[in-house]
Design a protein around this motif. Structure first.
Motif, mmCIF file in Angstrom:
data_model
loop_
_atom_site.group_PDB
_atom_site.id
_atom_site.type_symbol
_atom_site.label_atom_id
_atom_site.label_comp_id
_atom_site.label_asym_id
_atom_site.label_seq_id
_atom_site.Cartn_x
_atom_site.Cartn_y
_atom_site.Cartn_z
ATOM 1 N N LEU A 36 0.812 -1.203 0.000
ATOM 2 C CA LEU A 36 0.000 0.000 0.000
ATOM 3 C C LEU A 36 0.853 1.263 0.000
ATOM 4 C CD1 LEU A 36 -2.786 -1.072 2.512
ATOM 5 C CD2 LEU A 36 -3.069 -0.631 0.065
ATOM 6 N N GLU A 37 1.998 1.199 0.656
ATOM 7 C CA GLU A 37 2.893 2.356 0.687
ATOM 8 C C GLU A 37 3.441 2.651 -0.710
ATOM 9 O OE1 GLU A 37 5.256 5.544 1.788
ATOM 10 O OE2 GLU A 37 3.506 4.614 2.710
ATOM 11 N N PHE A 38 3.784 1.613 -1.468
ATOM 12 C CA PHE A 38 4.253 1.830 -2.837
ATOM 13 C C PHE A 38 3.121 2.359 -3.713
ATOM 14 C CE2 PHE A 38 8.051 -0.520 -1.747
ATOM 15 C CZ PHE A 38 8.998 0.050 -2.584
ATOM 16 N N TRP A 39 1.905 1.912 -3.458
ATOM 17 C CA TRP A 39 0.759 2.464 -4.173
ATOM 18 C C TRP A 39 0.643 3.955 -3.911
ATOM 19 C CZ3 TRP A 39 -3.759 4.429 -1.786
ATOM 20 C CH2 TRP A 39 -4.781 4.768 -2.674
ATOM 21 N N ARG A 40 0.829 4.356 -2.652
ATOM 22 C CA ARG A 40 0.763 5.774 -2.302
ATOM 23 C C ARG A 40 1.884 6.555 -2.983
ATOM 24 N NH1 ARG A 40 3.051 9.563 0.454
ATOM 25 N NH2 ARG A 40 4.743 8.175 1.053
ATOM 26 N N ARG A 41 3.085 5.983 -2.980
ATOM 27 C CA ARG A 41 4.225 6.671 -3.583
ATOM 28 C C ARG A 41 4.022 6.855 -5.082
ATOM 29 N NH1 ARG A 41 9.664 3.806 -1.426
ATOM 30 N NH2 ARG A 41 10.578 5.329 -2.866
ATOM 31 N N MET A 42 3.407 5.867 -5.727
ATOM 32 C CA MET A 42 3.159 6.002 -7.168
ATOM 33 C C MET A 42 2.186 7.145 -7.426
ATOM 34 S SD MET A 42 2.174 3.114 -10.004
ATOM 35 C CE MET A 42 0.632 2.601 -9.263
ATOM 36 N N LYS A 43 1.179 7.285 -6.560
ATOM 37 C CA LYS A 43 0.238 8.388 -6.712
ATOM 38 C C LYS A 43 0.931 9.736 -6.504
ATOM 39 C CE LYS A 43 -3.749 8.503 -6.891
ATOM 40 N NZ LYS A 43 -4.610 8.797 -8.068
ATOM 41 N N VAL A 44 1.775 9.805 -5.487
ATOM 42 C CA VAL A 44 2.491 11.045 -5.204
ATOM 43 C C VAL A 44 3.390 11.428 -6.368
ATOM 44 C CG1 VAL A 44 4.239 12.119 -3.730
ATOM 45 C CG2 VAL A 44 2.392 10.792 -2.696
ATOM 46 N N ASN A 45 4.027 10.427 -6.973
ATOM 47 C CA ASN A 45 4.936 10.677 -8.095
ATOM 48 C C ASN A 45 4.210 10.819 -9.418
ATOM 49 O OD1 ASN A 45 7.254 10.623 -6.496
ATOM 50 N ND2 ASN A 45 7.423 8.403 -6.643
ATOM 51 N N GLU A 46 2.882 10.808 -9.369
ATOM 52 C CA GLU A 46 2.059 11.060 -10.549
ATOM 53 C C GLU A 46 2.277 10.036 -11.657
ATOM 54 O OE1 GLU A 46 2.761 15.062 -11.714
ATOM 55 O OE2 GLU A 46 1.667 15.911 -10.026
ATOM 56 N N ARG A 47 2.525 8.795 -11.275
ATOM 57 C CA ARG A 47 2.605 7.727 -12.268
ATOM 58 C C ARG A 47 1.180 7.237 -12.555
ATOM 59 N NH1 ARG A 47 6.632 9.743 -12.880
ATOM 60 N NH2 ARG A 47 8.717 9.043 -12.348
ATOM 61 N N LYS A 48 0.923 6.847 -13.768
ATOM 62 C CA LYS A 48 -0.398 6.354 -14.130
ATOM 63 C C LYS A 48 -0.717 5.107 -13.323
ATOM 64 C CE LYS A 48 -3.063 4.526 -18.002
ATOM 65 N NZ LYS A 48 -3.002 4.064 -19.411
ATOM 66 N N LEU A 49 -1.895 5.100 -12.705
ATOM 67 C CA LEU A 49 -2.248 4.014 -11.808
ATOM 68 C C LEU A 49 -2.873 2.847 -12.568
ATOM 69 C CD1 LEU A 49 -2.012 3.588 -8.758
ATOM 70 C CD2 LEU A 49 -4.373 4.305 -8.539
ATOM 71 N N ASP A 50 -2.155 2.305 -13.542
ATOM 72 C CA ASP A 50 -2.737 1.250 -14.354
ATOM 73 C C ASP A 50 -2.783 -0.078 -13.638
ATOM 74 O OD1 ASP A 50 -0.075 0.559 -14.373
ATOM 75 O OD2 ASP A 50 0.024 0.182 -16.519
ATOM 76 N N VAL A 51 -2.160 -0.148 -12.461
ATOM 77 C CA VAL A 51 -2.279 -1.378 -11.682
ATOM 78 C C VAL A 51 -3.734 -1.631 -11.296
ATOM 79 C CG1 VAL A 51 -1.935 -0.289 -9.422
ATOM 80 C CG2 VAL A 51 -1.305 -2.672 -9.740
ATOM 81 N N PHE A 52 -4.577 -0.578 -11.306
ATOM 82 C CA PHE A 52 -5.969 -0.706 -10.923
ATOM 83 C C PHE A 52 -6.919 -0.568 -12.107
ATOM 84 C CE2 PHE A 52 -4.543 1.090 -6.638
ATOM 85 C CZ PHE A 52 -4.272 -0.183 -6.167
ATOM 86 N N ASP A 53 -6.405 -0.503 -13.328
ATOM 87 C CA ASP A 53 -7.265 -0.382 -14.493
ATOM 88 C C ASP A 53 -7.971 -1.712 -14.775
ATOM 89 O OD1 ASP A 53 -6.616 2.201 -14.801
ATOM 90 O OD2 ASP A 53 -5.296 1.940 -16.517
ATOM 91 N N GLU A 54 -9.128 -1.640 -15.409
ATOM 92 C CA GLU A 54 -9.871 -2.805 -15.874
ATOM 93 C C GLU A 54 -10.028 -3.854 -14.780
ATOM 94 O OE1 GLU A 54 -7.997 -4.270 -19.368
ATOM 95 O OE2 GLU A 54 -8.392 -2.473 -20.526
ATOM 96 N N GLY A 55 -10.530 -3.423 -13.639
ATOM 97 C CA GLY A 55 -10.779 -4.368 -12.556
ATOM 98 C C GLY A 55 -9.559 -4.688 -11.727
ATOM 99 N N GLY A 56 -8.437 -4.043 -12.024
ATOM 100 C CA GLY A 56 -7.210 -4.340 -11.294
ATOM 101 C C GLY A 56 -7.295 -4.008 -9.823
ATOM 102 N N GLU A 57 -8.106 -2.993 -9.501
ATOM 103 C CA GLU A 57 -8.233 -2.583 -8.095
ATOM 104 C C GLU A 57 -8.838 -3.702 -7.255
ATOM 105 O OE1 GLU A 57 -10.247 0.971 -5.415
ATOM 106 O OE2 GLU A 57 -10.242 1.074 -7.606
ATOM 107 N N GLU A 58 -9.899 -4.331 -7.783
ATOM 108 C CA GLU A 58 -10.530 -5.403 -7.038
ATOM 109 C C GLU A 58 -9.584 -6.597 -6.908
ATOM 110 O OE1 GLU A 58 -14.290 -6.384 -8.669
ATOM 111 O OE2 GLU A 58 -15.148 -4.405 -8.301
#
Length: 214
Positions: A130-152
């Motif tokens: 979760l911390e790396f997820w937060r860091r990716m958001k802070v660094n403005e990287r595209k959050l494609d890890v959660f695209d197309e159902g990836g979040e679930e």
């Protein structure tokens, strides 16, 4: 005289045959004959060694890139990080990631963050994932890890690999910056929905969720 493309093809063939010593000799010959290897030259060999589980040899080749005055590209970093993560060597993977973040010429890509997020969650490192997820958001990287159902899928993986404990989730929600709290709350709610005891947990965390949105 063979050019860069020819050498790269020969290195690729050698690695496919697991003739890694031959691939290393080809790299040495390139330098000897004034043909400068590129990221693909070294990345092919690193990838082959990683796939065979010879991570120490892969790391030596990776270090040689810098010793030769070249800069490893992000693909080389990603290959090595992924190899360590899949072998369960999380600390070593994080060290390579740290080297990447301190490199002045390259920086983590979306692939890098996805490797860390997915790898850490699979290894049961929920909080760090979760911390790396937060860091990716802070660094403005595209959050494609959660695209197309990836979040679930990500949330289900968190549950499968040790679960997201109540106190751990509470801290993650509370410590985030306000602008990211909505995304963090969404992850937390989805986890509770998927958890067998999600209803009970959700009732217990009603107060926490109210703090997030106020």
């Amino acid at each position: 005289m063979p050019n860069l493309e020819t050498y790269n093809i020969l290195i690729k063939i050698s690695c496919r045959k697991r003739q890694f010593d031959q691939a290393k000799k080809l790299l040495d010959w390139m330098w000897s004959y004034g043909v400068r290897p590129d990221g693909y030259s070294y990345g092919t060999l690193i990838n082959g060694l990683v796939k065979c589980g010879t991570l120490l040899d892969a790391l030596k080749v990776f270090d040689e890139v810098s010793e030769r005055g070249l800069t490893p590209d992000v693909t080389c970093y990603n290959i090595l990080i992924d190899g360590y993560i899949k072998s369960g060597l999380v600390d070593e993977a994080k060290e390579i990631f740290q080297r990447l973040t301190t490199d002045s010429e390259v920086y983590p890509s979306v692939v890098t963050y996805n490797v860390m997020i997915n790898g850490l969650s699979k290894c049961g490192y929920v909080s760090e994932s979760l911390e790396f997820w937060r860091r990716m958001k802070v660094n403005e990287r595209k959050l494609d890890v959660f695209d197309e159902g990836g979040e679930e899928k990500f949330v289900r993986r968190l549950e499968k690999n040790g679960g997201l404990k109540l106190e751990e989730g509470r801290k993650k929600v509370e410590e985030g910056e306000r602008k990211n709290r909505g995304e963090k709350m969404n992850i937390w709610v989805k986890f509770l929905n998927y958890h067998p005891l999600g209803g009970a947990l959700l009732r217990k965390t009603t107060g926490i969720l109210k703090q997030v949105v106020t």
